[in-house]
Design an enzyme around this catalytic site. Structure first.
Site, PDB file in Angstrom:
ATOM      1  CB  CYS A 199      44.993  44.717  -7.019  1.00 49.82           C
ATOM      2  SG  CYS A 199      44.181  46.142  -7.784  1.00 49.82           S
ATOM      3  CG  ASN A 238      39.959  49.282  -6.189  1.00 53.41           C
ATOM      4  OD1 ASN A 238      39.112  50.070  -5.771  1.00 53.41           O
ATOM      5  ND2 ASN A 238      39.630  48.106  -6.653  1.00 53.41           N
ATOM      6  CB  CYS A 289      44.767  46.860 -13.270  1.00 53.01           C
ATOM      7  SG  CYS A 289      45.499  48.341 -13.997  1.00 53.01           S
ATOM      8  NE  ARG A 290      47.247  43.420  -9.771  1.00 49.50           N
ATOM      9  CZ  ARG A 290      48.241  43.307  -8.910  1.00 49.50           C
ATOM     10  NH1 ARG A 290      48.905  42.166  -8.793  1.00 49.50           N
ATOM     11  NH2 ARG A 290      48.593  44.323  -8.145  1.00 49.50           N
ATOM     12  CB  SER A 291      40.926  44.471  -7.050  1.00 48.53           C
ATOM     13  OG  SER A 291      41.228  45.840  -7.095  1.00 48.53           O
ATOM     14  CG  ASP A 321      49.834  45.864 -11.617  1.00 51.93           C
ATOM     15  OD1 ASP A 321      48.970  46.130 -12.478  1.00 51.93           O
ATOM     16  OD2 ASP A 321      50.135  46.651 -10.699  1.00 51.93           O
TER      17      ASP A 321
END
Length: 149
Positions: A7, A10, A12-14, A120
């Site tokens: 993401c 690095n 939140c999402r990933s 995000d």
């Protein structure tokens, strides 16, 4: 099989995708995450991401943010990007067709989400993090099913 989730920062999402994916695969698989920017390098995931994962009995608190590197294209078999901007950035770092073949949009694994993006949640609240978790969970199920064929 080595899988990289990517993401922007690095945090939140990933990291959530990495944590979820690790719970769905047997030993012998490697799952990691990275960002396209180094702004948060060395930091733990966002506290809301850590809490959301913990609410689902997944511990991502030990993860540390890192930027994607050239070596990642040699190490990883599949590189999943959370949105189109991240995908374009990662693809721009590839050197050849073989490396490009490894890179895809995370939600392309779900047939009905072609070219969809994982939003995000950084500027949102806990509900946004939970929504992203649910989306990532479905995507990780699809990836697991795809690679186990």
């Amino acid at each position: 099989m080595k899988i990289l989730m990517v993401c922007l920062g690095n945090i939140c999402r990933s990291p959530l995708a990495e944590g979820i994916m690790k719970t769905k695969l047997p030993d012998g698989y490697t799952v990691d995450s990275a960002g396209t920017i180094s702004m948060h390098e060395g930091e733990h995931p966002d506290k809301r991401a850590i809490k959301t994962a913990a609410n689902h009995n997944i511990d991502i608190s030990g993860q540390r943010s890192r930027p994607i590197t050239r070596k990642d294209f040699a190490i990883f078999d599949k590189i999943y990007c959370m949105d189109i901007d991240v995908l374009e950035d990662v693809v721009s770092k590839t050197k050849n067709g073989e490396e490009r073949q490894k890179v895809s949009l995370f939600l392309e694994t779900l047939g009905d989400h072609k070219n969809a993006e994982v939003p995000d949640p950084y500027w949102g609240d806990m509900k946004d993090f939970e929504s992203v978790f649910q989306l990532l969970d479905k995507g990780c199920d699809a990836i697991r099913n795809q690679i186990s064929k």
